[in-house]
Design a protein around this motif. Structure first.
Motif, short mmCIF file in Angstrom:
data_model
loop_
_atom_site.label_atom_id
_atom_site.label_comp_id
_atom_site.label_asym_id
_atom_site.label_seq_id
_atom_site.Cartn_x
_atom_site.Cartn_y
_atom_site.Cartn_z
N ASP A 97 -50.72 -68.35 -59.82
CA ASP A 97 -51.59 -68.06 -60.96
C ASP A 97 -51.12 -68.78 -62.22
O ASP A 97 -51.92 -69.34 -62.97
CB ASP A 97 -51.61 -66.55 -61.22
CG ASP A 97 -52.31 -65.76 -60.12
OD1 ASP A 97 -53.04 -66.37 -59.32
OD2 ASP A 97 -52.11 -64.53 -60.06
N VAL A 98 -49.81 -68.75 -62.45
CA VAL A 98 -49.27 -69.37 -63.66
C VAL A 98 -49.47 -70.88 -63.62
O VAL A 98 -49.87 -71.51 -64.61
CB VAL A 98 -47.77 -69.02 -63.82
CG1 VAL A 98 -47.12 -69.88 -64.89
CG2 VAL A 98 -47.61 -67.55 -64.16
N ALA A 99 -49.21 -71.50 -62.47
CA ALA A 99 -49.39 -72.94 -62.35
C ALA A 99 -50.85 -73.34 -62.57
O ALA A 99 -51.15 -74.31 -63.28
CB ALA A 99 -48.91 -73.42 -60.98
N ARG A 100 -51.76 -72.58 -61.98
CA ARG A 100 -53.18 -72.88 -62.15
C ARG A 100 -53.62 -72.70 -63.60
O ARG A 100 -54.36 -73.52 -64.15
CB ARG A 100 -54.02 -71.98 -61.24
CG ARG A 100 -54.08 -72.44 -59.79
CD ARG A 100 -54.60 -71.35 -58.87
NE ARG A 100 -55.76 -70.65 -59.40
CZ ARG A 100 -57.04 -70.98 -59.15
NH1 ARG A 100 -57.30 -72.02 -58.37
NH2 ARG A 100 -58.02 -70.27 -59.65
N ALA A 101 -53.15 -71.62 -64.23
CA ALA A 101 -53.55 -71.36 -65.62
C ALA A 101 -53.04 -72.45 -66.56
O ALA A 101 -53.67 -72.74 -67.58
CB ALA A 101 -53.02 -70.00 -66.06
N ALA A 102 -51.91 -73.06 -66.20
CA ALA A 102 -51.35 -74.13 -67.03
C ALA A 102 -51.99 -75.48 -66.72
O ALA A 102 -51.62 -76.49 -67.32
CB ALA A 102 -49.84 -74.20 -66.82
N GLY A 103 -52.92 -75.51 -65.77
CA GLY A 103 -53.64 -76.74 -65.47
C GLY A 103 -52.99 -77.64 -64.45
O GLY A 103 -53.40 -78.80 -64.30
N HIS A 104 -52.01 -77.13 -63.72
CA HIS A 104 -51.35 -77.96 -62.71
C HIS A 104 -52.16 -77.96 -61.42
O HIS A 104 -52.50 -76.90 -60.88
CB HIS A 104 -49.93 -77.47 -62.46
CG HIS A 104 -49.03 -77.71 -63.63
ND1 HIS A 104 -48.55 -78.94 -63.96
CD2 HIS A 104 -48.56 -76.85 -64.57
CE1 HIS A 104 -47.81 -78.85 -65.05
NE2 HIS A 104 -47.80 -77.59 -65.43
N THR A 105 -52.45 -79.14 -60.92
CA THR A 105 -53.27 -79.28 -59.72
C THR A 105 -52.44 -79.60 -58.48
O THR A 105 -52.99 -79.63 -57.38
CB THR A 105 -54.33 -80.37 -59.92
OG1 THR A 105 -53.66 -81.62 -60.23
CG2 THR A 105 -55.26 -80.02 -61.06
N HIS A 106 -51.17 -79.87 -58.65
CA HIS A 106 -50.28 -80.15 -57.52
C HIS A 106 -49.11 -79.18 -57.62
O HIS A 106 -48.36 -79.17 -58.59
CB HIS A 106 -49.78 -81.59 -57.61
CG HIS A 106 -48.88 -82.00 -56.46
ND1 HIS A 106 -48.24 -83.22 -56.42
CD2 HIS A 106 -48.52 -81.36 -55.31
CE1 HIS A 106 -47.52 -83.31 -55.31
NE2 HIS A 106 -47.68 -82.19 -54.63
N VAL A 107 -48.96 -78.31 -56.61
CA VAL A 107 -47.85 -77.37 -56.57
C VAL A 107 -47.07 -77.59 -55.28
O VAL A 107 -47.58 -78.20 -54.33
CB VAL A 107 -48.33 -75.90 -56.66
CG1 VAL A 107 -49.10 -75.66 -57.95
CG2 VAL A 107 -49.14 -75.49 -55.45
N ALA A 108 -45.84 -77.08 -55.24
CA ALA A 108 -44.99 -77.24 -54.06
C ALA A 108 -44.41 -75.91 -53.65
O ALA A 108 -43.85 -75.19 -54.47
CB ALA A 108 -43.87 -78.24 -54.35
#
Length: 371
Positions: free
Chosen positions: A207-218
């Protein structure tokens, strides 16, 4: 949203669980105290050490014994809120003077195992003190020697009270580590895993990564795999999910809350479990399927002799090394199979996936393309 609120440290904070210290950290603290006493006549209590990521915990001593040529210190392991079999165990280290040029020599005392089969990161016959704890102890011996005028040439004997009995509750006997426990840890810190709390923390990480606009997570199985994906892709901390053993939790949540790309990175053995269809990678709930690996090896060109060697290997790492020696890309084959399993769990969600397999040192030993 601030990036400081994402990543591995934020996940741990979100769980509300208290971290602890590895047996490797405890052994390092005990060795540091014992060698200091051997050179100065006094045991530092508490004794402070520096962990690989820069933390400087202090450990109280439970044992202090000093003789002319040796000293022993003991530390009680605190695993925090992790249900660790070694929580509360007394880790003892005896440091004995050796002649000039001997360096640091490791011995297994009572309750610490000895390696009897190949496929582990230690040679057969060596005490089961893993590479990172060995280096931590060497580094601290050198620091103490420099501060107090010692040579740094010592024998370090690590023991764990009741370790042989505790080891029966681990996979050590099956792996050919006989006589006791392994001294473990790559960061010095035990990250506690309450299944429900950690899975919830994974969801919050997405959720945090998406809210910050990151489209690539690991999704990473640990700190070594985190370093690998940062080196490979330059991902910020906020885009790193401390997946641990919960591959299924990452995949199922990303299926409902998609990102453009998911990289899964972890040790070869753990990701071979995902390749075989397991979504929980914990050693108590899934095992490396050596016959499955043998089938992949055949697909990669292995003859029946090599396939049989893989099927009967002591560990996944031993199977990988056998294939590497004969030019069979088992690491890549596992990565591709793990990626395909991940895609099947995602069920058509608009998420591109790639998988990276690493060894214990963080070297990439297999990878898939992005699909």
């Amino acid at each position: 949203m601030s990036e400081a609120k994402g990543g591995r440290s934020a996940q741990l904070k979100h769980t509300g669980l208290r971290p602890g210290w590895t047996t490797g950290a405890c052994a390092t603290a005990a060795a540091t105290a014992a060698y200091t006493a051997l050179l100065t006549g006094d045991f530092p209590d508490p004794v402070t050490i520096t962990l690989p990521k820069g933390q400087t915990p202090a450990f109280a001593l439970a044992v202090e014994e000093l003789a002319a040529d040796r000293a022993t210190a003991g530390v009680v392991k605190d695993a925090g809120d992790d249900p660790d079999v070694t929580h509360g165990a007394l880790v003892r280290v005896t440091v004995r003077r050796l002649g000039p040029g001997a360096g640091v020599v490791f011995r297994a005392g009572p309750g610490v195992g000895t390696v009897t089969l190949p496929g582990l990161p230690l040679d057969v016959g060596e005490p089961a003190v893993n590479p990172v704890p060995r280096q931590m102890i060497r580094d601290h011996v050198a620091l103490v020697a420099a501060e107090h005028g010692g040579s740094g040439d010592v024998e370090v004997t690590v023991s764990v009270d009741d370790g042989e009995e505790l080891a029966r509750s681990t996979w050590n006997p099956r792996l050919g580590i006989l006589g006791g426990l392994s001294i473990l840890g790559t960061t010095g810190v035990v990250v506690p895993y309450s299944c429900s709390a950690w899975i919830d923390s994974i969801r919050r990480g997405v959720d945090v990564a998406r809210a910050a606009g990151h489209t690539h997570v690991a999704g990473c199985t640990g700190s070594t795999s985190e370093r690998t994906v940062v080196a490979e892709y330059g991902l910020p901390e906020i885009a790193l999910l401390d997946m641990g053993d919960f591959a299924g939790a990452v995949l199922k949540y990303v299926r409902r809350h998609p990102v453009d790309r998911l990289t899964v990175c972890g040790g070869f053995a753990k990701l071979s479990k995902l390749a075989a269809g397991h979504l929980d990678l914990h050693s108590a709930r899934s095992q490396v399927d050596k016959p499955f690996l043998a089938g992949l090896a055949r697909r990669g060109g292995a003859d029946e002799e090599l396939a049989a060697e893989v099927a009967t290997a002591n560990t996944g790492l031993a199977a990988l090394r056998s294939c590497q020696a004969r030019g069979v890309p088992l690491g890549d084959l596992v990565a591709v199979a793990a990626r395909d399993q991940a895609l099947s769990v995602l069920r058509g969600a608009p998420v591109a996936v790639d998988v990276i397999c690493i060894d214990r040192a963080g070297t990439v030993v297999g990878r898939s393309d992005v699909r």
